[in-house]
Design an enzyme around this catalytic site. Structure first.
Site, short mmCIF file in Angstrom:
data_model
loop_
_atom_site.label_atom_id
_atom_site.label_comp_id
_atom_site.label_asym_id
_atom_site.label_seq_id
_atom_site.Cartn_x
_atom_site.Cartn_y
_atom_site.Cartn_z
N CYS A 105 83.82 72.32 43.77
CA CYS A 105 85.07 72.75 44.39
C CYS A 105 85.15 74.12 45.93
CB CYS A 105 85.47 73.85 42.88
SG CYS A 105 87.28 75.04 42.79
N CYS A 202 85.61 76.62 34.92
CA CYS A 202 87.35 76.76 35.27
C CYS A 202 88.88 76.82 33.83
CB CYS A 202 87.69 78.16 36.16
SG CYS A 202 88.09 76.55 37.41
#
Length: 378
Positions: A105, A202
């Site tokens: 990410c 997340c």
């Protein structure tokens, strides 16, 4: 008063403790702060009130920006996040590997989008709340570990390219988490200072297996049950499908062998999961692929080289050679266990990150190690 572009900094604001502290610090240091909050994945628990249109982290970042009087933007990147990061996460498990979504990410997604927004908002710098530091040496910019060993996030950032690192600021690298909380409280943000920690991944607020079933509904049809086997290939019992297991796993195997059993290997082609004793997880060598290193020669000749093979694990002294297929062969010079394909291998010289790569499938590792053993003694 117009502040020169060189003092404009874009801060990735999550609404949490760390990025909030970064905004206040940089403002105090004379920077003109611009905030951007990425809306990547809507987790139901992040919508505190009925009918709420934006998740809590966006509302908290907007409130902080208003209080500090800084420019703030919301980047709705949910579809791209799904196509890039969530797809990678699912694909890796479907390949029999254990993904590192935070590692992917940072360079592929968050920092790239921050760069785009920095250019769009005329910011020279990009700042985040990562607990790590930077050092310029021999024409390269290196990541250093953060001063708080319990929060150090250098492991996740090995894939960041030089051109992004040269724009980055990590204001929290020299602080502990408690010091950051104290700083926020002293600046009048007592409630924020008492805030909780963010989730490790997340976009998952439950077991990753439930996430796989939800977002890949045909997973059980595509994979289906397979066999647990021992190191000789003898069948021990059925498992639910190789994607639901990871190297080193002991709990949740749902098989009784009369002694503790650990996942040793996963073979997606045969849908088999090999089980064995803890000792069988030990490794002397490791194969690493998709390598990103600032200076390869430095990595190969570093006398104090060590490698971390998972987040929060200790660094293991090692030596490294290159193979003809651009993979690295790593020889451990200390105990190493549970080599997990898909996880990151991050190389350090003391507290300095030299680079990293992804742990490859370890097929034929003994043969490859035997063929190259002499190269380690040179």
């Amino acid at each position: 008063m117009t502040i020169h572009k060189d003092k404009r900094v874009l801060v990735g604001m999550s609404g949490g403790i760390d990025s909030s502290a970064v905004c206040i610090m940089l403002q105090e240091q004379g920077y003109e702060v611009v905030g951007v909050t990425m809306r990547t994945w809507d987790v139901p628990s992040h919508f505190s009130t009925p009918g709420q249109e934006q998740p809590d982290e966006v509302l908290e970042a907007q409130a902080l920006a208003a209080r500090l009087g800084i420019e703030h933007h919301v980047a709705d990147v949910r579809e791209e996040f799904r196509q890039v990061i969530v797809k990678y996460f699912i694909d890796e498990y479907m390949r029999g590997r254990t993904p590192n979504p935070c590692v992917m990410c940072n360079p592929l997604f968050k920092e790239r989008i921050l760069c785009e927004w920095a250019d769009r908002t005329d910011c020279a710098w990009i700042a985040t709340g990562h607990y790590c530091q930077l050092e310029d040496r021999n024409g390269y910019r290196y990541i250093l570990t953060g001063d708080d060993p319990t929060k150090d996030q250098s492991y996740f950032l090995w894939k960041l390219p030089q051109e992004i690192l040269r724009r980055m600021l990590f204001p929290l690298g020299g602080m502990t988490k408690q010091e950051v909380r104290t700083y926020l409280a002293e600046k009048g943000f007592e409630a924020k200072a008492r805030g909780g920690e963010s989730m490790e991944i997340c976009f998952i607020d439950k077991d990753y297996r439930d996430f796989l079933r939800e977002h890949c509904p045909d997973i059980d049809e595509r994979i289906g049950p397979g066999w647990f086997v021992d190191s000789k290939g003898l069948k021990l019992g059925q498992h639910k499908g190789f994607a639901y297991y990871t190297i080193g796993q002991r709990r949740g195997l749902d098989i009784a062998l009369g002694k503790p059993a650990y996942v040793l290997k996963i073979n997606p082609a045969k849908n088999t999961v090999m089980l064995g004793d803890a000792e069988q997880l030990n490794a002397e060598y490791m194969l690493v692929e998709d390598v990103n290193v600032a200076n390869l020669e430095e990595l190969l000749t570093c006398p104090s080289l060590s490698v971390r093979i998972r987040y929060r694990s200790r660094a293991i002294p090692c030596r490294v050679i290159t193979l003809d297929d651009n993979r690295l062969l790593v020889k451990f010079e200390g105990p190493a266990s549970a080599i997990t394909p898909g996880q990151s291998a991050v190389f350090y010289d003391g507290n300095r990150v030299l680079g990293g790569g992804f742990i490859a499938f370890q097929q034929a590792i003994r043969k490859i190690a035997a063929e190259n053993q002499e190269r380690f003694s040179k």
